[in-house]
Design a protein around this motif. Structure first.
Motif, short mmCIF file in Angstrom:
data_model
loop_
_atom_site.label_atom_id
_atom_site.label_comp_id
_atom_site.label_asym_id
_atom_site.label_seq_id
_atom_site.Cartn_x
_atom_site.Cartn_y
_atom_site.Cartn_z
N TYR A 40 -5.04 -24.20 11.03
CA TYR A 40 -4.87 -25.65 10.91
C TYR A 40 -4.09 -26.12 9.70
N ARG A 41 -4.08 -25.37 8.61
CA ARG A 41 -3.51 -25.88 7.38
C ARG A 41 -2.47 -24.95 6.80
N GLY A 42 -1.52 -25.53 6.09
CA GLY A 42 -0.51 -24.76 5.37
C GLY A 42 0.56 -24.19 6.28
N ASP A 43 1.49 -23.48 5.67
CA ASP A 43 2.63 -22.93 6.40
C ASP A 43 2.22 -21.93 7.46
N ALA A 44 1.18 -21.13 7.21
CA ALA A 44 0.74 -20.14 8.20
C ALA A 44 0.37 -20.80 9.52
N THR A 50 -1.63 -25.58 16.98
CA THR A 50 -2.78 -26.42 16.61
C THR A 50 -2.74 -26.91 15.17
N THR A 51 -1.65 -26.71 14.48
CA THR A 51 -1.56 -27.11 13.08
C THR A 51 -1.84 -28.60 12.88
N GLU A 52 -2.52 -28.88 11.79
CA GLU A 52 -2.72 -30.25 11.34
C GLU A 52 -1.96 -30.49 10.04
N ALA A 53 -1.07 -29.57 9.70
CA ALA A 53 -0.39 -29.58 8.41
C ALA A 53 0.40 -30.88 8.16
N ASP A 54 0.86 -31.55 9.21
CA ASP A 54 1.59 -32.80 9.02
C ASP A 54 0.65 -33.99 8.85
#
Length: 190
Positions: A40-44, A50-54
């Protein structure tokens, strides 16, 4: 621990996707935190969908939060392994008449390959067979239209019931926009 999941431990059998399921132990906490954060977080997290990084920076969970789920007799942290490697997890919580589904994470490189669908199916089976849950509830950030659509394709319905994002509590991340909220999604399990 329920018999269905116990039967799958040490000599457990894999499902059609080659996944083996078991209940997490305290020794799993560091690996679970790393998995959840990577999804969910960071570049990985950008390697998966499913990233929430934005939407959020900072942490998604912490060792204390995951350990409390592992220890709670009304909760279960389900671990999915493939060839002995942790590839996915989810939290189930037994609530009055329904189960709550959360802390769902799939290793980013495996997202989009059907692993999540198998984990969700197993979680629904556990909730229904172990606790007699009549429905599964979850909350999803409203801005995650792609994720909400994925759950809708699996039988979940948007309720329109919103709850506030915990702004100011960095244990849940650092919001990158002022309009975050959660929506309750529900699926009957009967």
């Amino acid at each position: 621990m329920d018999d269905a999941i116990t039967a799958r431990e040490p000599g457990r059998t894999a499902d059609a996707a080659g996944l083996a399921f078991r209940t997490a132990a305290e020794a799993d906490v560091p690996a679970l935190v790393a998995l959840i954060e990577s999804a969910y977080r960071g570049d990985a997290s950008r390697a998966g969908w499913t990233t929430e990084a934005d939407l959020l920076e900072g942490q998604r969970t912490d060792p204390e939060g995951v350990a409390s789920v592992v220890r709670d007799p009304a909760s279960r942290m389900v671990v999915a392994e493939r060839a002995g490697e942790l590839v996915a997890c989810c939290q189930l919580e037994n609530r009055a008449g329904h189960a709550y589904f959360g802390m769902f994470a799939v290793r980013p490189a495996l997202q989009g390959a059907g692993v999540g669908k198998h984990v969700l199916t197993e979680a629904e089976r556990i909730a229904r067979e172990s606790w007699g849950a009549e429905a599964m509830h979850m909350t999803v950030i409203t801005q995650r239209a792609d994720l909400i659509a994925w759950y809708e394709r699996r039988g979940y319905t948007r309720t329109g019931e919103l709850s506030a994002f915990p702004y100011g509590d960095e244990r849940f991340g650092i919001p990158q926009r002022p309009d975050l909220a959660f929506e309750l999604l529900v699926k009957p399990l009967g």
